[in-house]
Each structure stands twice: as structure tokens, then as C-alpha cells.
Design an enzyme around this catalytic site. Structure first.
Site, PDB file in Angstrom:
ATOM      1  N   ASP A  67      14.491 -17.996 -79.661  1.00 32.53           N
ATOM      2  CA  ASP A  67      13.710 -19.225 -79.557  1.00 32.53           C
ATOM      3  C   ASP A  67      12.514 -19.070 -80.491  1.00 32.53           C
ATOM      4  OD1 ASP A  67      12.003 -21.326 -78.929  1.00 32.53           O
ATOM      5  OD2 ASP A  67      12.402 -21.211 -76.779  1.00 32.53           O
ATOM      6  N   VAL A  68      12.537 -19.788 -81.622  1.00 32.10           N
ATOM      7  CA  VAL A  68      11.504 -19.576 -82.645  1.00 32.10           C
ATOM      8  C   VAL A  68      10.120 -20.009 -82.185  1.00 32.10           C
ATOM      9  CG1 VAL A  68      13.139 -19.717 -84.563  1.00 32.10           C
ATOM     10  CG2 VAL A  68      11.971 -21.805 -83.774  1.00 32.10           C
ATOM     11  N   ASN A  94      14.626 -24.094 -90.535  1.00 34.49           N
ATOM     12  CA  ASN A  94      15.399 -25.298 -90.283  1.00 34.49           C
ATOM     13  C   ASN A  94      15.419 -25.732 -88.818  1.00 34.49           C
ATOM     14  OD1 ASN A  94      17.768 -27.247 -90.742  1.00 34.49           O
ATOM     15  ND2 ASN A  94      18.647 -25.764 -89.321  1.00 34.49           N
ATOM     16  N   TYR A 162       8.014 -36.116 -83.257  1.00 33.42           N
ATOM     17  CA  TYR A 162       8.778 -35.648 -84.412  1.00 33.42           C
ATOM     18  C   TYR A 162       8.024 -35.938 -85.711  1.00 33.42           C
ATOM     19  CZ  TYR A 162      12.786 -34.853 -87.486  1.00 33.42           C
ATOM     20  OH  TYR A 162      13.632 -34.369 -88.465  1.00 33.42           O
ATOM     21  N   LYS A 166       6.541 -33.136 -88.405  1.00 28.35           N
ATOM     22  CA  LYS A 166       7.011 -33.051 -89.786  1.00 28.35           C
ATOM     23  C   LYS A 166       5.887 -33.342 -90.784  1.00 28.35           C
ATOM     24  CE  LYS A 166      11.214 -31.849 -88.874  1.00 28.35           C
ATOM     25  NZ  LYS A 166      11.714 -30.512 -89.251  1.00 28.35           N
TER      26      LYS A 166
END
Length: 257
Positions: A67-68, A94, A162, A166
């Protein structure tokens, strides 16, 4: 891909269990890279590994559930990469997550935080660990490619978590690009529009537009996203694609609605 640009090099792909991550891992393997496949689902990662084995006959260096968004798990991942690879030439940041497309006043803080933790903090943690390794390895340096989104420039309705994550990735990319100069670390960003993954399937059925209408949107073959990553990765460290946008030509991104 005929040109073996990655022969003898080592790459880490996060979110490698599906979609863009899986397709890119296959592309990098075809270019000669040895790979670390990382994601949260062991079964999906193993499927990616088996696809690569069948397509290219390459033995992968490692497959690891991680889990990054968790610093301890990222630290363990990079300890293993340093131990088994000895170096890292390419990080494709990614792994990503989206919240439900609901009005912001109905969004829970937990939903917001989950997206920020994976998309932004996860990219930071992996880039930070990559910097530590790339600065000290011989030959020194490497490349980081962050998977951004055209949402960073033009948000969809009900996409605050989101879009914010980003948009922040763009700032992270620029900072990494600047801070990496002294250590031969190049960092660029790929902004994709409607690459046809499972996540983009709703576009083919109709999604809400800025004017409130529901409309079908054009999509593009996932192979174009992979080609973009491979091109960025193929450059010498003396050259860098700072930002690349690849999108379905007629999707509603440029223009007014």
C-alpha cells in the site's frame, strides 16, 4: 517493441495489477526492463507477472503487495529493491484511486483522505525513496514518471478529491524535476485522457458533462499510453519530457461546454 531501450535496467511500476499499470509493465518488459510489480492485490499482481512471462519469457525480479500510502510498507519495498536489484533506473508512479462522483457536501472526509493518501502521499513516498536510492547508486541517477491526469487542468463534475490530488501531482513533478537536477534524476509527468481501462468504461456509456448533460465520450487504445511511457523512459537522462498529454482526440477537454 523492437528497440530494447531498457536492456539491463530496473523499473518499478506501482498499481501494476490492472489498467495502465499492467499494460505499462508489459510494455517495459518487452523493452527489456527487469521489473518490480507493486499493488495492493496479490492475485492481480500475479496475473500481470504471468502475462509478462507468457509474452516475453522474462523472470521477474520481484512481485510485492504494498500500500503506497503507508510509509512503512514503502520503506520495506525499497529495502527489497535495493537488496535484490541493487539499483533503480525507472519509477512509474501510477497507483491511483478515485472517490465516488457525488456532490462535495455528501463526500466523507474518509473518502477524501483515501484519494489524497494514495494519489499524492503514495507518489511522494515512492519518489522520496527512489531519490535516496538513485542519488547513491552507481551509475548515479534515474527517471521518475508520475501519472497525472488532464483532470489537473480541467476537472469533471463532482471530482474534488481526484482533481485536487492530480493538480498537486503537477507541483510534485516540478519540484522533483528541479531537485533531481544535481543528482541526474529526471522527472516528468504523463497526463492521460480517456485511455480505455476498466476505470474509463463508463465513458463509453455516458458520463456527466460540465453543463449537466450525460454524454458518451471518445476513448483511446491503452497502447497509446504505454507508448508514451516507453518514449519518456527511452530518453537519456540529459533529456526529459516535463509534461506530456495524450488523449482521445475528440474528448471534451479543449474548448468550452
Amino acid at each position: 517493441m523492437e528497440k530494447q531501450t531498457g536492456r539491463g535496467k530496473f523499473a518499478l511500476v506501482t498499481g501494476a495489477g490492472s489498467g495502465i499499470g499492467r499494460a505499462t509493465a508489459l510494455g517495459l518488459a518487452g523493452a527489456g526492463y527487469r521489473l518490480a510489480l507493486v499493488g495492493r492485490r496479490a492475485e492481480a499482481l500475479q496475473e500481470t507477472a504471468e502475462l509478462i512471462e507468457r509474452a516475453h519469457g522474462l523472470g521477474l525480479s520481484l512481485v510485492q503487495v504494498c500500500d503506497v500510502s503507508l510509509a512503512a510498507e514503502v520503506a520495506q519495498l525499497f529495502e527489497r529493491i535495493a537488496r535484490e536489484f541493487g539499483r533503480l533506473d525507472l519509477l512509474f508512479n501510477n497507483a491511483g484511486l478515485a472517490a465516488p462522483a457525488i456532490p462535495i457536501d455528501e463526500l466523507s472526509f474518509e473518502q477524501w483522505q483515501a484519494v489524497i493518501n494514495v494519489n499524492l502521499s503514495g507518489s511522494f513516498l515512492c519518489a522520496q525513496a527512489a531519490f535516496k536510492l538513485m542519488k547513491t547508486q552507481t551509475p548515479r541517477g534515474g527517471r521518475i514518471i508520475n501519472n497525472g491526469s488532464i483532470s489537473a487542468h480541467a476537472p469533471r463534475p463532482n471530482s474534488a478529491p481526484y482533481t485536487a490530488s492530480k493538480h498537486a501531482i503537477t507541483g510534485l513533478t516540478k519540484s522533483l524535476s528541479l531537485d533531481g537536477r544535481a543528482f541526474d534524476i529526471a522527472c516528468g509527468q504523463l497526463d492521460l485522457g480517456n485511455a480505455l481501462t476498466e476505470m474509463a468504461q463508463p465513458m463509453t456509456r455516458g458520463v456527466r458533462q460540465a453543463n449537466g448533460e450525460i454524454a458518451v465520450e471518445a476513448t483511446m487504445d491503452l497502447a497509446h499510453a504505454v507508448s508514451a511511457v516507453l518514449y519518456m523512459a527511452s530518453l537519456p537522462l540529459s533529456a526529459n519530457v516535463q509534461t506530456m498529454t495524450v488523449m482521445a482526440t475528440t474528448m471534451p477537454f479543449v474548448g468550452r461546454g
